[in-house]
Design an enzyme around this catalytic site. Sequence first.
Site, PDB file in Angstrom:
ATOM      1  CB  SER A 199      -6.357   4.961   7.578  1.00  0.00           C
ATOM      2  OG  SER A 199      -6.687   5.671   6.184  1.00  0.00           O
ATOM      3  CG  ASP A 295      -8.460   0.045   1.807  1.00  0.00           C
ATOM      4  OD1 ASP A 295      -8.967   1.213   1.377  1.00  0.00           O
ATOM      5  OD2 ASP A 295      -8.010  -0.119   2.828  1.00  0.00           O
ATOM      6  CG  HIS A 362     -10.322   2.020   4.883  1.00  0.00           C
ATOM      7  ND1 HIS A 362      -9.031   1.786   4.366  1.00  0.00           N
ATOM      8  CD2 HIS A 362     -10.078   3.135   5.771  1.00  0.00           C
ATOM      9  CE1 HIS A 362      -8.276   2.953   4.723  1.00  0.00           C
ATOM     10  NE2 HIS A 362      -8.729   3.592   5.646  1.00  0.00           N
TER      11      HIS A 362
END
EC number: 3.1.1.-
Length: 417
Positions: A199, A295, A362
């Site tokens: 991330s 995502d 994610h």
Amino acid sequence: MSKLFLLGVVVVTGLVLGTEANEYLEFNVTELDRIEELEYGFSKSSSNFNPLMVGLTLIRGAGAKGAVCLDGTLPGYHLHRGHGSGANSWLIQLEGGGWCDNIRNCVYRKKSRRGSSNYMEKQIQFTGILSDKAQQNPDFFNWNRVKLRYCDGGSFSGDSQNKAARLQFRGERIWRAAMDDLKAKGMRYAKQALLSGCSAGGLAVILRCDEFRNLFPGSTRIKCLSDAGLFLDTPDVSGGHTIRKLYNGVVQLQGVRNNLPHMCTNHLNPTSCFFPQNLISQMKTPLFIVNAAYDIWQIQSSIAPTSADPHGYWHECRLNHGRCNAAQLRFLQGFRNQMLRAVTGFSKSRKNGLFINSCFAHCQTERQDTWFADDSPVIHKKAVAIAVGDWYFDRAEVKLIDCPYPCDRSCHNLVFR
């Protein structure tokens, strides 16, 4: 800006996680700092999972270098030493957790583990790519494995301060202080190393990758892995630019400009150079990108945030892809197409690798169930861990791109309610 941006996670009353085959695990996520179930893919109460727990080390010399968290406390990392064939190999995992782009959000953030080491867990679980078990992490289990904690809110890239609000934006100094500390603990002798992150940490990998390469002799095998870090500069459902506005705030507030790759800022504005799509094709160091084509963070916080959807047209879809109508799915397929276009030039280089699966997910490298398990997501029968290992050790060229949703039945999709 919503707190979704602040922490880079979506917190709701309940979370259902599972595969397309309806093998669901159900969790209750009710507090901002109780999101580990989403990050690591298991319930803490599970009796059949016994992850390695690794303690927090504060970087004692960081304060003298001005390398401090948002609130001025010392930064830190978790280190588990390698052994055997991995004794001189190093894996550095950069923690994710969103960004803060204005004084108010950064002040809020500095009262959490995302802005202060006072609130960081004294021990954390090492799972997925950080696991010490060969059956869970076949290629990196016995390496020196480090998780560098994220407490600056600017993807380890800022260097400024706001005295009135008592905020320190020192992400780039934290990065350098951590590297210096780890080199002193043996990383300077590494025969091979991998810089990875998820991330906001995955974005940091792209920003810092070539710098990481330069820390070592030319004979050392150095590569980088960005997981869920391919944030796209794309319009939201209202036609606005939610994530561009966010990134512009981060870059301006935190003094990021001077720490961005000059190969980009020589011809683009600083905010554009915070987007991976404008960086990846010019990187010198081999990079592997792991990303879900849909995502879920980008869907919920960049493409269809509540601020861009005042009438709630996207509400059900953004929480559960199974509730998206035909028009919404077409929009999401368009997002996937943008992602594939963004990696076109990048993928032409033999040194680079790709694993883009058609999942609503994610971060897939630090979760055990998505990194390497009996039912892990696969593309062409290859799990993420095997794909990354094949690429890192040059066992095969890896450019894996899934067919569009809903073809992949191996996905571990995140569904919120």
